[in-house]
Scaffold this active site. Structure first.
Site, PDB file in Angstrom:
ATOM      1  N   ILE A 195       1.585  13.781 -41.088  1.00  0.00           N
ATOM      2  CA  ILE A 195       2.488  13.081 -40.174  1.00  0.00           C
ATOM      3  C   ILE A 195       2.519  11.587 -40.501  1.00  0.00           C
ATOM      4  CG2 ILE A 195       3.029  12.573 -37.778  1.00  0.00           C
ATOM      5  CD1 ILE A 195       3.312  15.567 -38.716  1.00  0.00           C
ATOM      6  N   ARG A 280      17.385  13.833 -44.989  1.00  0.00           N
ATOM      7  CA  ARG A 280      17.504  14.084 -46.435  1.00  0.00           C
ATOM      8  C   ARG A 280      18.395  13.044 -47.093  1.00  0.00           C
ATOM      9  NH1 ARG A 280      17.666  20.466 -44.845  1.00  0.00           N
ATOM     10  NH2 ARG A 280      15.403  20.700 -44.868  1.00  0.00           N
ATOM     11  N   ASN A 315      17.128  -2.081 -79.765  1.00  0.00           N
ATOM     12  CA  ASN A 315      16.760  -0.736 -80.200  1.00  0.00           C
ATOM     13  C   ASN A 315      17.777   0.259 -79.638  1.00  0.00           C
ATOM     14  OD1 ASN A 315      15.429   1.973 -79.777  1.00  0.00           O
ATOM     15  ND2 ASN A 315      13.799   0.970 -80.938  1.00  0.00           N
ATOM     16  N   HIS A 376       8.445   0.253 -70.375  1.00  0.00           N
ATOM     17  CA  HIS A 376       7.530  -0.883 -70.263  1.00  0.00           C
ATOM     18  C   HIS A 376       6.290  -0.705 -71.140  1.00  0.00           C
ATOM     19  CE1 HIS A 376       9.870  -2.179 -66.758  1.00  0.00           C
ATOM     20  NE2 HIS A 376       9.136  -3.269 -66.703  1.00  0.00           N
ATOM     21  N   GLU A 401      10.790  16.264 -46.350  1.00  0.00           N
ATOM     22  CA  GLU A 401      12.112  16.518 -45.760  1.00  0.00           C
ATOM     23  C   GLU A 401      12.708  17.830 -46.273  1.00  0.00           C
ATOM     24  OE1 GLU A 401      12.352  14.704 -43.413  1.00  0.00           O
ATOM     25  OE2 GLU A 401      12.723  12.582 -43.750  1.00  0.00           O
ATOM     26  N   ASN A 404      12.379  20.382 -52.775  1.00  0.00           N
ATOM     27  CA  ASN A 404      13.593  20.592 -53.565  1.00  0.00           C
ATOM     28  C   ASN A 404      13.815  22.055 -53.902  1.00  0.00           C
ATOM     29  OD1 ASN A 404      14.023  17.910 -53.313  1.00  0.00           O
ATOM     30  ND2 ASN A 404      13.941  17.430 -55.493  1.00  0.00           N
TER      31      ASN A 404
END
Length: 419
Positions: A195, A280, A315, A376, A401, A404
């Protein structure tokens, strides 16, 4: 306080920030009026651009300077969130008569995306708080709305959403927390897991079983802090989302007044799911903010980091990667905004679009942030660089939520039942 008209106040705010993150946000704020293929202001009304700028500036000045510290020290930034509430961000889509801003779901998405560039974890909690306030505003009677909503909208009090249990995560309809009616109150027993805000918040919107098995036996109660029998587990140690505490919430013979039930008995599961449709979109919007910030961080790093005698910006492989990241960011943003519009208009495709947005956007935005970290190099793995925190903070968005995997179930079920 309404969002519109707060620009002068937000302009006075300021503090220190980790150098690379602050420069990125400042540069982003200055360039929003310049043509850019990832400009989040495209397609918005003048009013939406105004409160988007308020949110971006608040993120840059009040959140980003402290994002790393909140994460490392696990600080729940109460006073910062109350400052956000003064700008109207405590009850964004709550009605104005009880202190809300009365904005649309699209407006809300725009705000959460902008705030998340400053701190995903804090913004994600604000989004959950907003969902709880909306549930009380929408499904509560006038007395309940007037009792709870003003303090929630000002963030004098904070709210937590209590659905998940140790034995019922994705299968929410199998929850076991029970509430037995005795006269003018309920006796609440059971426990909730994971929670957000648990133990530090004041209002708990709890889904519990008042009837038989399945979703029709579930009701929704509002449990207030200090209620005898309400207790909390230890604060969980998490990979990300560290600026908001997460605990188990336990109810042992909690006496909850009948007047604290939202809607009728048996309506709780429907209330929970309607809340999650907006949740969502909110969490996908938080992922957008992290991805937007990470694209800019990757771009800026490429322009200054040299390898083999030239900057990474020369690059071609990394140029193509950056282009893919930008494309996925814009595609994700468009899907979120379409889902938000569908939910606001009550369209029949709203539930599926909310699920699609949550599925696609949280997956793709995590990939964007993860790729930004890779670009990075070793620096991306250092906590001095903000990109690693974006990666850690949005990883959980693919789980909460509704996982997926559950989003795929909802979408496919809609397709197959309409055939």
């Amino acid at each position: 306080m309404a969002v519109v008209g707060s620009l002068s106040r937000i302009a006075r705010l300021g503090s220190n920030i980790c150098r690379n993150h602050r420069l990125m946000l400042s540069r982003s704020s200055q360039r929003r009026g310049i043509a850019s293929c990832i400009d989040p202001a495209y397609g918005l009304t003048d009013e939406q651009k105004e409160f988007q700028k308020v949110a971006f500036d608040f993120a840059a000045n009040e959140m980003a300077p402290h994002m790393a510290e909140w994460d490392q020290k696990e600080i729940f930034p109460v006073e910062t969130m109350r400052k956000a509430a003064q700008l109207g961000f405590g009850g964004i889509y709550v009605q104005p008569d009880v202190g809300g801003s009365g904005l649309s779901r699209l407006d809300t998405s725009v705000i959460f995306e902008a705030l998340s560039t400053g701190c995903v974890s804090t913004t994600a909690y604000i989004s959950i708080h907003n969902m709880c306030a909306w549930m009380i505003d929408t499904f509560g009677n006038n007395e309940q709305r007037e009792k709870f909503c003003p303090d929630l909208c000002s963030m004098e009090k904070f709210a937590s959403y209590c659905l998940t249990e140790p034995g019922s995560g994705s299968d929410a309809a199998s929850l076991l927390t029970s509430a037995k009616r005795e006269g003018d109150h309920y006796i609440l027993n059971g426990s909730k897991a994971f929670i957000s805000g648990g133990g530090d918040t004041d209002v708990y919107v709890v889904m519990c079983r008042t009837g038989g098995k399945g979703p029709k036996g579930i009701s929704c109660l509002v449990v207030e802090r200090g209620t005898p029998g309400l207790s909390f587990g230890k604060k969980e140690k998490k990979v990300g989302w560290n600026s908001q505490p997460t605990r188990a919430v336990t109810f042992e013979d909690c006496v909850v007044p009948l007047t604290n039930r939202l809607g009728e008995e048996g309506q709780g599961f429907s209330i929970a799911m309607k809340g999650l449709n907006g949740g969502r979109i909110n969490i996908a919007s938080c992922s957008l903010g992290a991805a937007h910030a990470s694209v800019l961080l990757a771009r800026d790093h490429m322009q200054v980091r040299k390898q083999f005698g030239e900057t990474l910006a020369n690059n071609q492989f990394l140029q193509f990667k950056l282009a893919e990241m930008a494309t996925k960011l814009v595609a994700s943003r468009l899907l979120v905004r379409e889902a938000a519009t569908a939910l606001q208009e009550g369209r029949p495709d709203a539930v599926s679009l909310c699920s699609m947005a949550k599925l696609f956007v949280t997956d793709e935005c995590f990939n964007i942030c993860n790729q930004a970290l890779q670009m990075h190099g070793g620096y991306g793995y250092l906590k001095d660089y903000a990109v690693q925190q974006f990666v850690r903070d949005i990883r959980v968005h693919q789980i909460l939520e509704g996982t997926n995997e559950v989003m795929r179930m909802i979408i496919s079920r809609n397709l197959l039942t309409e055939s």
